[in-house]
Write a protein that holds these residues in place. Sequence first.
Motif, PDB file in Angstrom:
ATOM      1  N   SER A 175       0.832  -1.203   0.000  1.00 23.70           N
ATOM      2  CA  SER A 175       0.000   0.000   0.000  1.00 23.70           C
ATOM      3  C   SER A 175       0.868   1.255   0.000  1.00 23.70           C
ATOM      4  CB  SER A 175      -0.934   0.002   1.208  1.00 23.70           C
ATOM      5  OG  SER A 175      -0.174  -0.116   2.387  1.00 23.70           O
ATOM      6  N   LYS A 176       2.165   1.083   0.258  1.00 25.56           N
ATOM      7  CA  LYS A 176       3.101   2.207   0.225  1.00 25.56           C
ATOM      8  C   LYS A 176       3.836   2.198  -1.107  1.00 25.56           C
ATOM      9  CE  LYS A 176       3.833   2.485   5.173  1.00 25.56           C
ATOM     10  NZ  LYS A 176       4.813   2.484   6.260  1.00 25.56           N
ATOM     11  N   GLY A 177       3.790   3.332  -1.776  1.00 27.05           N
ATOM     12  CA  GLY A 177       4.401   3.397  -3.094  1.00 27.05           C
ATOM     13  C   GLY A 177       5.557   4.373  -3.173  1.00 27.05           C
ATOM     14  N   ALA A 178       6.208   4.639  -2.051  1.00 27.27           N
ATOM     15  CA  ALA A 178       7.337   5.558  -2.068  1.00 27.27           C
ATOM     16  C   ALA A 178       8.481   4.962  -2.892  1.00 27.27           C
ATOM     17  CB  ALA A 178       7.816   5.840  -0.644  1.00 27.27           C
ATOM     18  N   VAL A 179       9.237   5.824  -3.517  1.00 30.64           N
ATOM     19  CA  VAL A 179      10.350   5.385  -4.355  1.00 30.64           C
ATOM     20  C   VAL A 179      11.316   4.513  -3.558  1.00 30.64           C
ATOM     21  CG1 VAL A 179      12.334   6.174  -5.699  1.00 30.64           C
ATOM     22  CG2 VAL A 179      10.148   7.347  -5.916  1.00 30.64           C
ATOM     23  N   GLY A 180      11.586   4.885  -2.320  1.00 26.55           N
ATOM     24  CA  GLY A 180      12.511   4.106  -1.492  1.00 26.55           C
ATOM     25  C   GLY A 180      12.029   2.676  -1.273  1.00 26.55           C
ATOM     26  N   ASP A 181      10.721   2.495  -1.070  1.00 26.95           N
ATOM     27  CA  ASP A 181      10.155   1.157  -0.902  1.00 26.95           C
ATOM     28  C   ASP A 181      10.332   0.335  -2.171  1.00 26.95           C
ATOM     29  OD1 ASP A 181       9.181   1.592   1.747  1.00 26.95           O
ATOM     30  OD2 ASP A 181       7.418   2.614   0.935  1.00 26.95           O
ATOM     31  N   LYS A 182      10.040   0.958  -3.297  1.00 28.49           N
ATOM     32  CA  LYS A 182      10.162   0.258  -4.582  1.00 28.49           C
ATOM     33  C   LYS A 182      11.615  -0.121  -4.862  1.00 28.49           C
ATOM     34  CE  LYS A 182       6.212   2.581  -6.686  1.00 28.49           C
ATOM     35  NZ  LYS A 182       5.778   3.516  -7.737  1.00 28.49           N
ATOM     36  N   VAL A 183      12.518   0.824  -4.633  1.00 29.99           N
ATOM     37  CA  VAL A 183      13.941   0.565  -4.886  1.00 29.99           C
ATOM     38  C   VAL A 183      14.445  -0.563  -3.999  1.00 29.99           C
ATOM     39  CG1 VAL A 183      16.266   1.547  -4.691  1.00 29.99           C
ATOM     40  CG2 VAL A 183      14.438   2.867  -5.782  1.00 29.99           C
TER      41      VAL A 183
ATOM     42  N   PHE B 130       7.095  -4.272  -8.486  1.00 26.30           N
ATOM     43  CA  PHE B 130       6.555  -3.724  -7.247  1.00 26.30           C
ATOM     44  C   PHE B 130       5.228  -3.080  -7.615  1.00 26.30           C
ATOM     45  CE2 PHE B 130       5.939  -1.053  -3.650  1.00 26.30           C
ATOM     46  CZ  PHE B 130       6.726  -1.551  -2.616  1.00 26.30           C
ATOM     47  N   ILE B 131       4.142  -3.664  -7.151  1.00 30.18           N
ATOM     48  CA  ILE B 131       2.811  -3.181  -7.494  1.00 30.18           C
ATOM     49  C   ILE B 131       2.189  -2.528  -6.265  1.00 30.18           C
ATOM     50  CG2 ILE B 131       0.504  -3.849  -8.273  1.00 30.18           C
ATOM     51  CD1 ILE B 131       1.840  -6.172  -9.788  1.00 30.18           C
ATOM     52  N   VAL B 132       1.706  -1.301  -6.455  1.00 39.52           N
ATOM     53  CA  VAL B 132       1.129  -0.528  -5.353  1.00 39.52           C
ATOM     54  C   VAL B 132      -0.372  -0.793  -5.287  1.00 39.52           C
ATOM     55  CG1 VAL B 132       0.793   1.782  -4.413  1.00 39.52           C
ATOM     56  CG2 VAL B 132       2.913   1.232  -5.605  1.00 39.52           C
ATOM     57  N   LYS B 133      -0.852  -1.093  -4.054  1.00 37.53           N
ATOM     58  CA  LYS B 133      -2.282  -1.281  -3.801  1.00 37.53           C
ATOM     59  C   LYS B 133      -2.913   0.074  -3.522  1.00 37.53           C
ATOM     60  CE  LYS B 133      -1.336  -5.194  -0.838  1.00 37.53           C
ATOM     61  NZ  LYS B 133      -1.681  -5.791   0.452  1.00 37.53           N
ATOM     62  N   PRO B 134      -4.111   0.313  -3.888  1.00 36.70           N
ATOM     63  CA  PRO B 134      -4.956  -0.559  -4.697  1.00 36.70           C
ATOM     64  C   PRO B 134      -4.505  -0.505  -6.153  1.00 36.70           C
ATOM     65  CG  PRO B 134      -6.116   1.485  -4.254  1.00 36.70           C
ATOM     66  CD  PRO B 134      -4.802   1.559  -3.521  1.00 36.70           C
ATOM     67  N   PHE B 135      -4.667  -1.606  -6.839  1.00 37.62           N
ATOM     68  CA  PHE B 135      -4.245  -1.679  -8.231  1.00 37.62           C
ATOM     69  C   PHE B 135      -5.439  -2.002  -9.122  1.00 37.62           C
ATOM     70  CE2 PHE B 135      -3.099  -5.566  -5.912  1.00 37.62           C
ATOM     71  CZ  PHE B 135      -3.945  -6.486  -6.498  1.00 37.62           C
ATOM     72  N   ALA B 136      -5.314  -1.621 -10.375  1.00 33.95           N
ATOM     73  CA  ALA B 136      -6.355  -1.926 -11.354  1.00 33.95           C
ATOM     74  C   ALA B 136      -6.205  -3.394 -11.751  1.00 33.95           C
ATOM     75  CB  ALA B 136      -6.207  -1.021 -12.576  1.00 33.95           C
ATOM     76  N   PRO B 137      -7.249  -4.194 -11.622  1.00 34.11           N
ATOM     77  CA  PRO B 137      -7.148  -5.622 -11.927  1.00 34.11           C
ATOM     78  C   PRO B 137      -6.616  -5.939 -13.327  1.00 34.11           C
ATOM     79  CG  PRO B 137      -9.181  -5.194 -10.754  1.00 34.11           C
ATOM     80  CD  PRO B 137      -8.563  -3.855 -11.074  1.00 34.11           C
ATOM     81  N   LEU B 138      -7.026  -5.176 -14.329  1.00 35.83           N
ATOM     82  CA  LEU B 138      -6.538  -5.443 -15.698  1.00 35.83           C
ATOM     83  C   LEU B 138      -5.033  -5.186 -15.820  1.00 35.83           C
ATOM     84  CD1 LEU B 138      -9.427  -4.048 -17.933  1.00 35.83           C
ATOM     85  CD2 LEU B 138      -8.768  -6.443 -17.593  1.00 35.83           C
ATOM     86  N   GLU B 139      -4.565  -4.095 -15.230  1.00 36.12           N
ATOM     87  CA  GLU B 139      -3.133  -3.806 -15.255  1.00 36.12           C
ATOM     88  C   GLU B 139      -2.369  -4.858 -14.454  1.00 36.12           C
ATOM     89  OE1 GLU B 139       0.177  -0.516 -13.809  1.00 36.12           O
ATOM     90  OE2 GLU B 139      -1.947  -0.058 -13.545  1.00 36.12           O
ATOM     91  N   PHE B 140      -2.910  -5.248 -13.328  1.00 33.33           N
ATOM     92  CA  PHE B 140      -2.287  -6.277 -12.492  1.00 33.33           C
ATOM     93  C   PHE B 140      -2.107  -7.570 -13.293  1.00 33.33           C
ATOM     94  CE2 PHE B 140      -2.896  -9.930  -9.646  1.00 33.33           C
ATOM     95  CZ  PHE B 140      -1.810  -9.760  -8.807  1.00 33.33           C
TER      96      PHE B 140
END
Length: 184
Positions: free
Chosen positions: A82-90, A100-110
């Motif tokens: 649920s956290k999409g900070a750059v540091g988390d992704k890196v 690294f997929i951030v929630k909530p996400f679009a089901p089709l993109e997921f």
Amino acid sequence: MKEILLVDDSEETGLIVRSALGNSYRVTRIFHEKDVFQHVSNQIYDLILLDVHLPETDGYQICSRLQMIEKVRDIPVIFLSSKGAVGDKVLGLSLGAEDFIVKPFAPLEFRARIEMRLNKIAQQKISDEILQKGSLKMSLSSRKAFLYTTKTETEICLTPNEFNILYYLLKHDGQVISRNQLLP
């Protein structure tokens, strides 16, 4: 059918993932760190979806531990958070995650991201399976080497060590290889 291990304590995320992936994938959902290692030792998975924030630990620690287990090291991991900070992704990507997929996400993109990763890995396995250089062709799965001429195909009889050395040399064509790299 592709096997996916979902490590997430959210019932909602489990429902969304199952709905987005449909019947093409078998999703096994677990909640606890201890269950992850039990499942990966008993079942072969094509992909692990790993929540960053779990009740007992975080997904980063689980991912690090998975990377140390040779049997599961090559299973792709995709973080969900649920956290999409750059540091988390890196951090997630530096630990070896495929995405690294951030929630909530679009089901089709997921679903598109999951399918893209699995297709990419399948293509890589196929290209790693057969190696050809000039008239020499090697199959990793059958552990056989063949020499092709215009009229014939001749199998080359190699010991397991000879096969490994030749395969390694072909994979690293044009590179300087030390003796230590060739012989474990």
